[in-house]
Design an enzyme around this catalytic site. Structure first.
Site, PDB file in Angstrom:
ATOM      1  N   LYS A 116       0.837  -1.201   0.000  1.00 31.65           N
ATOM      2  CA  LYS A 116       0.000   0.000   0.000  1.00 31.65           C
ATOM      3  C   LYS A 116       0.873   1.253   0.000  1.00 31.65           C
ATOM      4  O   LYS A 116       0.574   2.234  -0.671  1.00 31.65           O
ATOM      5  CB  LYS A 116      -0.915  -0.018   1.228  1.00 31.65           C
ATOM      6  CG  LYS A 116      -1.890   1.149   1.302  1.00 31.65           C
ATOM      7  CD  LYS A 116      -2.891   0.957   2.417  1.00 31.65           C
ATOM      8  CE  LYS A 116      -2.210   0.927   3.779  1.00 31.65           C
ATOM      9  NZ  LYS A 116      -3.194   0.960   4.880  1.00 31.65           N
ATOM     10  N   LYS A 203      16.102  -6.465  -1.389  1.00 29.39           N
ATOM     11  CA  LYS A 203      16.221  -7.544  -2.366  1.00 29.39           C
ATOM     12  C   LYS A 203      16.252  -6.985  -3.785  1.00 29.39           C
ATOM     13  O   LYS A 203      15.655  -5.948  -4.063  1.00 29.39           O
ATOM     14  CB  LYS A 203      15.045  -8.525  -2.234  1.00 29.39           C
ATOM     15  CG  LYS A 203      15.129  -9.435  -1.040  1.00 29.39           C
ATOM     16  CD  LYS A 203      14.206 -10.627  -1.155  1.00 29.39           C
ATOM     17  CE  LYS A 203      12.750 -10.252  -1.322  1.00 29.39           C
ATOM     18  NZ  LYS A 203      11.875 -11.453  -1.336  1.00 29.39           N
ATOM     19  N   LYS A 206      12.658  -6.038  -9.833  1.00 28.18           N
ATOM     20  CA  LYS A 206      12.445  -5.464 -11.162  1.00 28.18           C
ATOM     21  C   LYS A 206      11.629  -4.180 -11.101  1.00 28.18           C
ATOM     22  O   LYS A 206      11.553  -3.445 -12.091  1.00 28.18           O
ATOM     23  CB  LYS A 206      11.754  -6.484 -12.065  1.00 28.18           C
ATOM     24  CG  LYS A 206      10.389  -6.945 -11.568  1.00 28.18           C
ATOM     25  CD  LYS A 206       9.868  -8.106 -12.397  1.00 28.18           C
ATOM     26  CE  LYS A 206       8.568  -8.653 -11.840  1.00 28.18           C
ATOM     27  NZ  LYS A 206       8.113  -9.857 -12.540  1.00 28.18           N
TER      28      LYS A 206
END
Length: 334
Positions: A116, A203, A206
């Protein structure tokens, strides 16, 4: 009679190119699992709608993703590879499960809170109910194991909770051995965590800046550029340690791409600096990805064949999904 293999289900959203994190943390593991489990690997295009504003390329992205999966070693003779939206039972079961999903459980989901904040324009019912659809994905195939990371535990626990709630409320009216749904267990495989090239605290993703990840389809020039720009630590010594997270991440990538141990890498670059290390790291990654890229390019010469694999997989998956949904509806009384 030979004992049937336990069922697992896992999925990816077709929202962009796959990167090294996907390969080493997920795909490599999927390839291994297909030898021991009855695997269902799903292109989660409905899930992609929750945060993906431009949907025009979702279908093409799904074909490209499937080609990368196949190039990485997934075998349609061993695994069922399919598209989520081709099976309406996913959506129908999600609606049914939504009727027994406490709003408070969904709102307290830590992943919902993070998404969110990350996607404020996508704060919709679909985003809130993402774990309910995910539960439907898993429960439709009566998956016994779900390969996940620790950060996905809340989603899986919701699937387990919804299975328990449904079974308590409805299962006496039908199903197998008094229960419609199995409670899926987590399958925590030991896989490496690949971090961002620009922020070792996050992490590889993309959805972040393009220079933060290495796409499986990046050209040699792009790979060299991205590795050259990758952040490092203040010390010039090529040595992995908790105090040097950026360098340790690059050493981990070198280890995975070259199959050399950390000690071998540290010895190789003793007395050398980041320039020499990064140049060789880029070449190791290029050498590692080249065979996969060639297999992918060969597969993409015949996209109709990839679509055929997905269509056949979806037909196989739908037979199971339809039977499970009918059991659930019979138990409910609808």
């Amino acid at each position: 009679m030979a004992k049937s293999k336990p069922i697992i289900l896992s999925a990816m959203r077709p929202t962009g190119e796959l990167h090294l994190g996907h390969y080493f943390s997920v795909l490599k593991n999927w390839v291994k699992l297909q030898n021991s489990y009855r695997c269902f690997y799903m292109i989660a295009d409905l899930h992609a709608l929750t945060t993906f504003e431009n949907t025009a390329q979702i279908k093409n992205n799904g074909v490209k993703m499937a080609a990368l999966w196949l190039a990485a070693g997934l075998d349609p003779k061993k695994s069922t590879i399919f598209v989520q939206s081709e099976i309406p039972e996913h959506s129908e079961l999600a609606i049914i499960l939504g009727m027994i999903s406490p709003l408070s459980l969904l709102e307290l989901n830590p992943t919902y809170k993070e998404m969110k904040e990350e996607h404020p324009k996508s704060n919709t019912l679909g985003l809130l109910a993402y774990p309910v659809l995910q539960a439907a994905d898993i429960l439709l195939y009566k998956a016994e194991r779900v390969p996940i990371g620790k950060d996905q535990e809340p989603h899986l626990e919701l699937a387990r909770e919804l299975a328990r709630r449904f079974n308590r409320r409805f299962s006496p009216k039908g199903g197998t051995n008094g229960e419609i749904f199995k409670e899926p267990a987590a399958l925590f495989e030991k896989t490496p965590k690949i971090m961002s090239l620009q922020n070792p605290a996050k992490k590889m993703s993309k959805s972040a800046d393009e220079n933060s990840y290495i796409s499986l389809l990046d050209s040699p020039e792009k790979i060299r550029h991205k590795i050259k720009r990758a952040v490092t630590d203040s010390s010039r010594e090529i040595k992995s340690s908790a105090q040097k997270p950026a360098l340790s991440n690059l050493i981990a990538l070198y280890r995975l791409a070259s199959d050399k141990s950390v000690k071998e890498i540290e010895k190789k670059f003793k007395g050398l600096g980041y320039k020499e290390f990064k140049e060789e790291l880029a070449e190791e990654i290029i050498g590692f990805l080249t065979p996969l890229q060639k297999r992918y390019q060969k597969l993409m010469e015949n996209p109709a064949k990839i679509r055929e694999i997905l269509e056949n997989g979806s037909k196989t998956a739908q037979k199971i999904a339809h039977q499970t949904l009918q059991e659930a509806k019979k138990a409910i009384g609808i």
